[in-house]
Write an enzyme that holds these catalytic residues in place. Structure first.
Site, PDB file in Angstrom:
ATOM      1  N   GLY A  48      -9.610  -5.299  -4.559  1.00 59.12           N
ATOM      2  CA  GLY A  48     -10.932  -5.866  -4.286  1.00 59.12           C
ATOM      3  C   GLY A  48     -11.986  -4.790  -3.987  1.00 59.12           C
ATOM      4  O   GLY A  48     -11.712  -3.843  -3.268  1.00 59.12           O
ATOM      5  N   ASN A 101     -12.010  -8.232  -8.817  1.00 61.49           N
ATOM      6  CA  ASN A 101     -11.966  -8.944  -7.534  1.00 61.49           C
ATOM      7  C   ASN A 101     -12.994  -8.277  -6.628  1.00 61.49           C
ATOM      8  O   ASN A 101     -13.017  -7.048  -6.506  1.00 61.49           O
ATOM      9  CB  ASN A 101     -10.546  -8.831  -6.957  1.00 61.49           C
ATOM     10  CG  ASN A 101     -10.403  -9.510  -5.605  1.00 61.49           C
ATOM     11  OD1 ASN A 101     -10.946  -9.054  -4.611  1.00 61.49           O
ATOM     12  ND2 ASN A 101      -9.656 -10.588  -5.557  1.00 61.49           N
ATOM     13  N   CYS A 132     -13.361 -13.666   3.559  1.00 63.21           N
ATOM     14  CA  CYS A 132     -13.992 -12.578   4.320  1.00 63.21           C
ATOM     15  C   CYS A 132     -14.935 -13.148   5.361  1.00 63.21           C
ATOM     16  O   CYS A 132     -15.587 -14.159   5.121  1.00 63.21           O
ATOM     17  CB  CYS A 132     -14.812 -11.704   3.392  1.00 63.21           C
ATOM     18  SG  CYS A 132     -13.820 -11.002   2.132  1.00 63.21           S
ATOM     19  N   ASN A 194      -4.571 -16.917  -1.462  1.00 62.90           N
ATOM     20  CA  ASN A 194      -4.555 -15.596  -0.849  1.00 62.90           C
ATOM     21  C   ASN A 194      -3.464 -15.617   0.229  1.00 62.90           C
ATOM     22  O   ASN A 194      -2.708 -16.585   0.322  1.00 62.90           O
ATOM     23  CB  ASN A 194      -5.951 -15.310  -0.261  1.00 62.90           C
ATOM     24  CG  ASN A 194      -6.261 -13.819  -0.301  1.00 62.90           C
ATOM     25  OD1 ASN A 194      -5.403 -12.988  -0.006  1.00 62.90           O
ATOM     26  ND2 ASN A 194      -7.480 -13.481  -0.661  1.00 62.90           N
ATOM     27  N   GLY A 219       4.526 -13.215  -0.643  1.00 60.14           N
ATOM     28  CA  GLY A 219       5.906 -13.145  -1.117  1.00 60.14           C
ATOM     29  C   GLY A 219       6.606 -14.500  -1.106  1.00 60.14           C
ATOM     30  O   GLY A 219       5.994 -15.535  -0.809  1.00 60.14           O
ATOM     31  N   GLY A 246       4.116 -15.873  -4.018  1.00 58.98           N
ATOM     32  CA  GLY A 246       5.565 -15.688  -4.046  1.00 58.98           C
ATOM     33  C   GLY A 246       6.205 -15.816  -5.411  1.00 58.98           C
ATOM     34  O   GLY A 246       7.408 -16.074  -5.508  1.00 58.98           O
TER      35      GLY A 246
HETATM   36  C1  LIG Z   1      -0.849  -5.127  -0.085  1.00 59.20           C
HETATM   37  C2  LIG Z   1      -1.713  -6.285  -0.502  1.00 59.20           C
HETATM   38  C3  LIG Z   1      -3.077  -6.092  -0.744  1.00 59.20           C
HETATM   39  C4  LIG Z   1      -3.893  -7.167  -1.154  1.00 59.20           C
HETATM   40  N1  LIG Z   1      -5.217  -6.960  -1.397  1.00 59.20           N
HETATM   41  C5  LIG Z   1      -6.001  -7.998  -1.850  1.00 59.20           C
HETATM   42  C6  LIG Z   1      -7.374  -7.800  -2.191  1.00 59.20           C
HETATM   43  O1  LIG Z   1      -7.905  -6.685  -2.141  1.00 59.20           O
HETATM   44  N2  LIG Z   1      -8.097  -8.877  -2.573  1.00 59.20           N
HETATM   45  C7  LIG Z   1      -7.538 -10.135  -2.692  1.00 59.20           C
HETATM   46  O2  LIG Z   1      -8.233 -11.092  -3.076  1.00 59.20           O
HETATM   47  N3  LIG Z   1      -6.227 -10.349  -2.420  1.00 59.20           N
HETATM   48  C8  LIG Z   1      -5.456  -9.307  -1.992  1.00 59.20           C
HETATM   49  N4  LIG Z   1      -4.120  -9.526  -1.716  1.00 59.20           N
HETATM   50  C9  LIG Z   1      -3.546 -10.879  -1.905  1.00 59.20           C
HETATM   51  C10 LIG Z   1      -2.802 -11.001  -3.245  1.00 59.20           C
HETATM   52  O3  LIG Z   1      -3.650 -10.764  -4.349  1.00 59.20           O
HETATM   53  C11 LIG Z   1      -2.144 -12.394  -3.382  1.00 59.20           C
HETATM   54  O4  LIG Z   1      -3.134 -13.384  -3.348  1.00 59.20           O
HETATM   55  C12 LIG Z   1      -1.134 -12.660  -2.262  1.00 59.20           C
HETATM   56  O5  LIG Z   1      -0.381 -11.512  -1.985  1.00 59.20           O
HETATM   57  C13 LIG Z   1      -0.177 -13.812  -2.584  1.00 59.20           C
HETATM   58  O6  LIG Z   1       0.573 -13.561  -3.760  1.00 59.20           O
HETATM   59  P1  LIG Z   1       2.083 -12.955  -3.744  1.00 59.20           P
HETATM   60  O7  LIG Z   1       2.870 -13.820  -2.816  1.00 59.20           O
HETATM   61  O8  LIG Z   1       2.518 -13.003  -5.166  1.00 59.20           O
HETATM   62  O9  LIG Z   1       1.961 -11.548  -3.219  1.00 59.20           O
HETATM   63  C14 LIG Z   1      -3.310  -8.467  -1.309  1.00 59.20           C
HETATM   64  C15 LIG Z   1      -1.931  -8.642  -1.070  1.00 59.20           C
HETATM   65  C16 LIG Z   1      -1.124  -7.588  -0.695  1.00 59.20           C
HETATM   66  C17 LIG Z   1       0.353  -7.822  -0.467  1.00 59.20           C
END
Ligand SMILES: Cc1cc2nc3c(=O)[nH]c(=O)nc-3n(C[C@H](O)[C@H](O)[C@H](O)COP(=O)(O)O)c2cc1C
Length: 304
Positions: A48, A101, A132, A194, A219, A246
């Site tokens: 982002g 993003n 935010c 998110n 996750g 996840g």
């Molecule tokens: C280390 C990390 C950094 C992330 N940074 C952002 C970000 O900058 N902007 C955003 O919209 N979501 C961010 N997310 C959220 C992910 O894009 C995603 O929505 C969230 O991890 C759920 O998906 P997952 O379970 O597949 O990880 C971040 C997630 C993680 C783990």
């Protein structure tokens, strides 16, 4: 049947398949190019971006928990100018969609960023992170109040002709209400979810595991809740949904598609297996062939 059609339309974008790598978990892309051909992905979403550079939260910023990960990176990023100068050129040679993003602390910042990105060639779409705090309204998060989200999305909609995706926070009582206000504001698509607000305590030091105390859980631990939210939103809106939460393997992705997602994003999975994205694309294709499904449209929201 070998040529099953995985293409999906999200706003003005036609993705070659529904698999997108999610913001914050795929660096700026380059870090993953040794593992597979990034052009095979449906789209890439880098970390982002805000107007000014952000240093993020104090360490430690990542804590592994059962079935998941709590992160408190705090939206660290190089800021708009540095991104355009030193990161964006990398994407020019790629033949997949680049979705940016972005986020701000005020409506003005969101609008300004959307206007600036709108003028830059090579960007297919914008994903607005509304998780935010609005500094003008005492730090209430934009994404938890439909009355704050609606004017924000409407103002950003007016600032860009690019495909506009609004990324929803799961930290709300009624996600369908948030989804409807984003759709009414002019979103072309919604991505959800998110991370979930979470924390962990070290019982030996009696200190929090994260420098910021609170972080966001992602996750496999969040998958069933995210899936439920996608289904609720699917019943409430007409715009396409991008399911997130996840997704580690093809079966998870297919579950989200059946619940109503037109596409999916993978986050934490990339941190565990850098080839997770490509493996999910292959797994979806295999499922289509085995089940004689020729078009993904036949599967979207088709459960029950
Ligand atoms: C280390 C990390 C950094 C992330 N940074 C952002 C970000 O900058 N902007 C955003 O919209 N979501 C961010 N997310 C959220 C992910 O894009 C995603 O929505 C969230 O991890 C759920 O998906 P997952 O379970 O597949 O990880 C971040 C997630 C993680 C783990």
């Amino acid at each position: 049947m070998k040529n099953c059609d995985l293409t999906v339309k999200i706003g003005k974008m036609v993705l070659k398949n529904p698999v997108i790598v999610s913001s914050g978990t795929f660096g700026f892309g380059e870090e993953f190019e040794d593992f597979f051909d990034l052009n095979q992905l449906g789209a890439i979403i880098p970390k982002g971006i805000s107007l000014k550079p952000m240093a993020g939260n104090p360490p430690p910023r990542i804590f592994e928990t059962e079935g998941g990960l709590i992160n408190s990176i705090g939206l660290q990023n190089p800021g708009f100018q540095e991104f355009i100068k030193n990161k964006l050129p990398y994407y020019r040679h790629l033949k997949t969609h680049l979705i940016i993003n972005f986020f701000g602390n005020t409506q003005k910042e969101y609008v300004e960023l959307a206007r600036r990105f709108d003028r830059i060639p090579g960007i297919s779409g914008l994903e607005m992170n509304i998780s935010c705090p609005n500094i003008k309204k005492g730090g209430i998060v934009f994404g938890v109040d439909p009355q704050m989200a609606f004017p924000l999305v409407r103002a950003v909609r007016k600032a860009t002709r690019l495909t506009l995706i609004v990324k929803l926070s799961p930290n709300v009582t009624d996600i369908a209400l948030m989804a409807k206000s984003a759709e009414e504001g002019g979103a072309d698509a919604l991505s959800l979810v998110n991370t979930f607000r979470a924390m962990a305590i070290n019982i030996h030091s009696k200190k929090p595991e994260l420098g910021n105390i609170i972080g966001g859980l992602s996750g496999p631990a969040i998958k069933p809740i995210a899936l439920r939210m996608v289904w609720e939103v699917h019943q409430a809106v007409k715009v396409p949904i991008i399911g997130i939460g996840g997704i580690m393997k093809a079966e998870d992705a297919i579950e989200f598609i059946l619940a109503g997602a037109s596409a999916i994003q993978m986050g934490t999975a990339n941190l565990i297996n850098p080839r997770a994205g490509i493996e999910v694309i292959q797994g979806i294709r295999k499922y289509f062939i085995q089940n004689k499904i020729d078009r993904i449209q036949k599967l979207i929201g088709a459960f029950g």
